[in-house]
Design a protein around this motif. Structure first.
Motif, PDB file in Angstrom:
ATOM      1  N   ALA A   1      39.441 -15.307 -32.360  1.00 25.65           N
ATOM      2  CA  ALA A   1      40.464 -14.540 -31.645  1.00 25.65           C
ATOM      3  C   ALA A   1      40.105 -14.385 -30.171  1.00 25.65           C
ATOM      4  O   ALA A   1      40.949 -14.566 -29.282  1.00 25.65           O
ATOM      5  CB  ALA A   1      40.650 -13.177 -32.300  1.00 25.65           C
TER       6      ALA A   1
ATOM      7  N   VAL B   1      46.301 -10.717 -31.058  1.00 25.77           N
ATOM      8  CA  VAL B   1      45.575 -11.049 -32.291  1.00 25.77           C
ATOM      9  C   VAL B   1      46.570 -11.235 -33.440  1.00 25.77           C
ATOM     10  O   VAL B   1      46.420 -12.164 -34.259  1.00 25.77           O
ATOM     11  CB  VAL B   1      44.537  -9.965 -32.616  1.00 25.77           C
ATOM     12  CG1 VAL B   1      43.890 -10.233 -33.971  1.00 25.77           C
ATOM     13  CG2 VAL B   1      43.467  -9.898 -31.532  1.00 25.77           C
TER      14      VAL B   1
ATOM     15  N   MET C   1      41.252 -11.067 -38.862  1.00 25.35           N
ATOM     16  CA  MET C   1      41.618 -10.976 -37.446  1.00 25.35           C
ATOM     17  C   MET C   1      42.353  -9.673 -37.131  1.00 25.35           C
ATOM     18  O   MET C   1      42.003  -8.944 -36.197  1.00 25.35           O
ATOM     19  CB  MET C   1      42.517 -12.157 -37.060  1.00 25.35           C
ATOM     20  CG  MET C   1      41.800 -13.438 -36.771  1.00 25.35           C
ATOM     21  SD  MET C   1      42.989 -14.639 -36.121  1.00 25.35           S
ATOM     22  CE  MET C   1      41.896 -15.991 -35.744  1.00 25.35           C
TER      23      MET C   1
END
Length: 325
Positions: free
Chosen positions: A61, A174, A193
């Protein structure tokens, strides 16, 4: 001068402590733990198959963010002569990292669900490339999110401030990365994530939610957006908003897994702080404004304004008088 002869100390405390140690009782505890893991009452990952790495998935990310916003989150000085090399290297490194973690995720999923071989390395290379191909589209969408933030928030003066400082943009970035992996049906990685962003910002967006461009989160703390939520273009939401499901039965994990459980928010809607909107059939119509602290479980038509009735406040003054506001 007379010399002082040192006295012999009593038995060392360390010896006394060692004699009272309970180390010999630990093997029984270990046996009980092992026995528990052999039943369905407990969970374990005892396997030669490596489990995906939370740390490396977070790196995915953050590395994608460096590519999407070049020059913002790196110590490398970028200019016309090295930008292509820098982005090229970052992109190659990211592709390899995504391949690695998708492979581990697929292997773990196969092992957990006792599936036949899925040619995980070949499949991972294909899925990782499909994810990388989405980066330009994600970049363009995030640019629209930033423009929506600048248009809707008088407290910010520049896109740099939004990119560097706003938790809402971090959570949205994200989410947009994780959503593409979710659509590719990559196990584990998308949720790791978004839970990282949740831990950093207090904003909980499930990677399965569908969020159109121009999304603006103001402040953000305490926001929850459920898996089957659909959000249209140019929607603005404030802190404490929940887009959730109605009360679910205990066995909902199996029965309602593929059911739409969360609301639909149409284009150009504003939802103010601490509002709760629940239910898979609940739709907030285009252009509506939902006032703070509202509780909504039924659909609202286009162009509506929904506010709570003004509460009665009572002020007790120092002189003993009482005023109703």
């Amino acid at each position: 001068m007379e010399k002082t002869i040192p006295t012999i100390p009593e038995l060392c405390d360390h010896v006394k402590i060692t004699e009272n140690s309970k180390h010999n009782q630990l093997p029984d505890i270990v046996k009980k733990m092992l026995s528990g893991w052999s039943t369905k009452e407990c969970f374990d990952h005892i396997s030669p198959v490596c489990i995906p790495s939370q740390e490396k998935i977070i790196d995915i990310a953050l590395q994608a963010r460096r590519i999407i916003f070049p020059g913002y989150f790196t110590t490398t000085k970028l200019h016309a002569s090295n930008i292509e090399y820098y982005i090229g290297k970052e992109t190659m490194d990211l592709y390899e990292l995504v391949c690695e973690q998708i492979t581990m995720a697929i292997r773990h999923d196969c092992r957990r669900n006792r599936r036949l071989c899925t040619n995980c390395e070949q499949e991972s290379a294909k899925l990782a490339l499909q994810f990388m191909e989405k980066l330009p589209e994600i970049t363009a969408t995030l640019a629209q999110d930033i423009r929506a933030t600048l248009a809707g928030d008088p407290a910010t003066k520049s896109p740099d401030e939004v990119i560097f400082c706003y938790p809402g943009l971090l959570a949205t970035l994200v989410y947009r990365l994780a959503h593409e992996l979710f659509l590719l049906e990559v196990p584990f990685v998308p949720r790791i994530m978004t839970e990282y962003a949740h831990s950093q910002t207090g904003i909980d967006i499930h990677p399965g939610a569908q969020i159109a461009p121009g999304f603006f989160i103001d402040h953000g703390t305490g926001i929850v957006i459920g898996e089957t939520t659909i959000i249209g273009e140019n929607v603005r939401i404030y802190q404490g908003v929940t887009l959730g499901a109605l009360s679910l039965p205990r066995d909902a994990g199996e029965k309602l897994r593929s059911t739409k459980r969360h609301p639909t928010i149409e284009n150009d809607v504003i939802i103010y702080a601490n509002t709760t909107i629940l239910g898979g059939t609940t739709t907030i119509g285009e252009g509506s404004v939902i006032g703070g602290n509202s509780w909504i479980i039924e659909s609202v038509e286009q162009g509506s304004k929904v506010f709570l009735k003004k509460p009665e406040l009572i002020v007790h003054h120092a002189n003993g008088q009482k005023t109703h506001l």
